[in-house]
Design a protein around this motif. Structure first.
Motif, mmCIF file in Angstrom:
data_model
loop_
_atom_site.group_PDB
_atom_site.id
_atom_site.type_symbol
_atom_site.label_atom_id
_atom_site.label_comp_id
_atom_site.label_asym_id
_atom_site.label_seq_id
_atom_site.Cartn_x
_atom_site.Cartn_y
_atom_site.Cartn_z
ATOM 1 N N PHE A 59 36.374 -14.421 66.749
ATOM 2 C CA PHE A 59 35.690 -13.744 67.861
ATOM 3 C C PHE A 59 34.857 -12.571 67.349
ATOM 4 C CE2 PHE A 59 35.776 -10.340 71.133
ATOM 5 C CZ PHE A 59 34.807 -10.902 71.962
ATOM 6 N N LEU A 60 35.430 -11.772 66.472
ATOM 7 C CA LEU A 60 34.694 -10.605 65.958
ATOM 8 C C LEU A 60 33.439 -11.039 65.200
ATOM 9 C CD1 LEU A 60 37.697 -8.372 64.820
ATOM 10 C CD2 LEU A 60 36.280 -8.093 66.873
ATOM 11 N N ASN A 61 33.522 -12.159 64.515
ATOM 12 C CA ASN A 61 32.320 -12.705 63.862
ATOM 13 C C ASN A 61 31.227 -13.060 64.858
ATOM 14 O OD1 ASN A 61 32.041 -13.555 60.794
ATOM 15 N ND2 ASN A 61 34.200 -13.275 61.272
ATOM 16 N N GLU A 98 35.517 -22.927 69.703
ATOM 17 C CA GLU A 98 36.828 -22.898 70.366
ATOM 18 C C GLU A 98 37.684 -21.766 69.808
ATOM 19 O OE1 GLU A 98 38.175 -24.602 72.936
ATOM 20 O OE2 GLU A 98 36.100 -25.307 73.206
ATOM 21 N N GLN A 99 37.605 -21.611 68.491
ATOM 22 C CA GLN A 99 38.420 -20.571 67.868
ATOM 23 C C GLN A 99 38.003 -19.173 68.331
ATOM 24 O OE1 GLN A 99 38.120 -20.227 63.555
ATOM 25 N NE2 GLN A 99 40.288 -19.645 63.407
ATOM 26 N N ALA A 100 36.692 -18.954 68.394
ATOM 27 C CA ALA A 100 36.201 -17.654 68.852
ATOM 28 C C ALA A 100 36.606 -17.407 70.306
ATOM 29 C CB ALA A 100 34.682 -17.577 68.695
ATOM 30 N N LEU A 101 36.543 -18.454 71.120
ATOM 31 C CA LEU A 101 36.957 -18.309 72.519
ATOM 32 C C LEU A 101 38.440 -17.970 72.622
ATOM 33 C CD1 LEU A 101 34.913 -21.177 74.208
ATOM 34 C CD2 LEU A 101 34.779 -18.710 74.751
ATOM 35 N N ARG A 102 39.257 -18.604 71.787
ATOM 36 C CA ARG A 102 40.681 -18.250 71.776
ATOM 37 C C ARG A 102 40.846 -16.774 71.394
ATOM 38 N NH1 ARG A 102 41.457 -23.146 68.984
ATOM 39 N NH2 ARG A 102 41.869 -22.026 67.044
ATOM 40 N N GLY A 103 40.085 -16.355 70.400
ATOM 41 C CA GLY A 103 40.148 -14.951 69.975
ATOM 42 C C GLY A 103 39.729 -14.008 71.089
ATOM 43 N N MET A 104 38.717 -14.408 71.821
ATOM 44 C CA MET A 104 38.219 -13.592 72.943
ATOM 45 C C MET A 104 39.312 -13.402 73.990
ATOM 46 S SD MET A 104 34.730 -14.522 74.992
ATOM 47 C CE MET A 104 34.155 -13.640 76.433
ATOM 48 N N LYS A 105 40.050 -14.471 74.252
ATOM 49 C CA LYS A 105 41.150 -14.357 75.227
ATOM 50 C C LYS A 105 42.283 -13.506 74.654
ATOM 51 C CE LYS A 105 40.211 -18.559 77.847
ATOM 52 N NZ LYS A 105 39.723 -19.702 77.010
#
Lengths: 344, 344
Positions: B317-319, B195-202
């Motif tokens: 997201f970068l990870n 979820e955190q990576a998806l938030r970062g992607m947005k």
């Protein structure tokens, strides 16, 4: 009583065998210490550590920097270049087949590969870490290492200097080069050696090289691990022009370890395995070519001046001791974490 | 006429696609120049050269010393250490996926990987060879290389600096990291990103990072090979504390190549692929962590100060852009011959 009788018998049998048959093929497996059994996971961990420059104080030097497994297992330099461009005191011996040696280092100051591995990491002119504890701390800070140490050693707080050395030593015990032309010859392929190499093989026996360069690694008769086979070098020093030319007596050798006068200029007998690849030669690294190394040895150890064709025959034989280097996978080194990263 | 119409059409289609879908998986194969086709033998030769320190003046530095393929493809240092302990001027970019970049070096001064490979070998603070001719001579003196160059390039006197660079570039085109969580997500595995990576992607789309960090390597829109995608860095300099703290404007960037005023502080847009592994950051290597790099970029390029949770989302997201590193065989480097050896 019974045990010592058996040991004496074994020695006698070995002696007879040795006289009957000076030449032995490289065994398939080296001696494995009881307290450091091999496992695939340990070897894989040791390979990573072997290639990891983070075990040096400034991150520029790994074990592989001086004992290059992509090549001869040495760096092919007179002496190695350590952290900050510092020069080592002696030529780097090859890591290939070092598992067969009964002592490590030129002066035999380490009994095992495990003990050897602990030296360069904290040697100020090699990898330069200030202490074993700091080397441990470096590795402990890398989660990808910690999980492997846990899996391999299964103990609480497994990232110790001891275990770092054990993993590296386990990897080094896989660095064997079987199937040289010489080994193939001994095992029955009579075409594996050229006429010249065969002449060289007879010459090294006849003139006496194999009095010391015997056993499967040509580094001396089988010895209990940790009990080295040392010889004086040079022996014949009078009117020997090589002594000054190649600085053969500037280093006291094993005397530096024992401080016993009788150990002055004693050295571990070097392996002949892959010797054609490991120029330059001797503890000084001062002799650039194999033919010159042969001349120096004959003059200095046997008091003999060889003919040029004898030299070339011996060189041809020594070339037949270059083995097959196994294909290895390249390791992936675990990442030093960016401490703020929260995800894999 | 027909051809240019097709090109325009392709461009229009690409533009629409790009706007419709900002994120693209890493392609399976990179662009291959027509004059340097891939072959297994060429890649194997290039891998040996890539790891061969004999391409440096004092035999201490290989391509791999600064672009470490066992790790992040960088040396994870602010600036690299070359021959004689000399420091480079800029942080070493990763070799992984560099095959997708339309120009090479921070300032885009090389159009191709072939051109790039020719730089460090003769750069006095990197590998320090006095000239391309001397690098050729080094390789030409190693029979195990000459036979491979003959087999790969099939020409008279094939050991040229051009061909050395071609072989290295061919190897580098195999250094790809597919199957990152991000790529798996794009290809349909909706569990691949947290979820955190998806938030970062947005967030990176919303705040504008992907205006420049777009395309499959996040280094800009597809460009013809040799035509780079450059951006000014930093843009927002007033009251920006990072400019002085991290020395962001001491280097003129692309201006040093073109000497045009409009190119001052222009830099090739960097890839985000495996960026979590390549600390420290920026041409200076002055920013030690990824979260701080995110703060610096938002402030300097978008004039934004991010919340801490935005920073952490973007880092997550970068990870997710860390890919799978292929298993490679370790090369065997051909031996520098002892010139007096007469046998293999």
């Amino acid at each position: 009583m019974k045990k010592s009788f058996l040991l004496v018998s074994a020695w006698a049998v070995w002696s007879v065998t040795a006289f009957a048959w000076s030449f032995e093929p490289l065994p398939d497996v080296p001696p494995i210490p009881a307290d450091n059994p091999m496992s695939a996971a340990k070897v894989a961990l040791g390979q990573q550590l072997y290639f990891d420059k983070r075990l040096s104080v400034d991150g520029t030097i790994s074990c592989n920097s001086c004992h290059t497994v992509m090549g001869s297992g040495t760096d092919n330099r007179p002496v190695s270049v350590g952290v900050g461009g510092k020069k080592g005191g002696r030529n780097a011996p090859t890591v290939w087949n070092s598992a067969f040696l009964s002592v490590q280092f030129w002066d035999g100051r380490a009994a095992t590969l495990e003990d050897q591995a602990k030296g360069p990491i904290v040697n100020p002119v090699e990898m330069g870490m200030p202490s074993p504890a700091e080397a441990e701390a470096r590795i402990r800070a890398i989660p990808g290492y910690v999980s492997q140490f846990e899996a391999v050693f299964g103990t609480q707080d497994p990232v110790t200097y001891e275990n770092i050395a054990k993993a590296i030593a386990a990897y080094e015990r896989t660095l064997l080069t079987p199937h040289s032309p010489f080994d193939r010859y001994l095992k029955g392929d009579k075409t594996a050696l050229s006429e010249q190499a065969l002449r060289g093989m007879k010459t090294v026996e006849k003139i006496g090289c194999t009095a010391c360069h015997t056993g499967p690694d040509f580094a001396g008769p089988p010895m209990p691990m940790g009990q080295g086979f040392f010889q004086k070098f040079p022996i014949f020093v009078d009117h020997n022009p090589y002594v000054a030319k190649y600085r053969l007596m500037e280093d006291d050798g094993r005397f530096n370890v024992t401080h016993e006068a009788s150990d002055k200029h004693l050295w571990r007998v070097q392996t002949w395995r892959n010797v054609a690849l490991t120029a330059p030669y001797f503890h000084t690294g001062s002799v650039p070519t194999l033919d010159e190394a042969v001349r120096v040895m004959a003059r200095s150890q046997l008091g003999k001046t060889l003919t040029e064709s004898e030299v070339q025959d011996i060189v041809a034989f020594l070339n037949s001791l270059t083995g097959e280097f196994p294909v290895q996978s390249m390791p992936r080194l675990p990442q030093t974490p960016n401490r703020t990263l929260t995800e894999k």
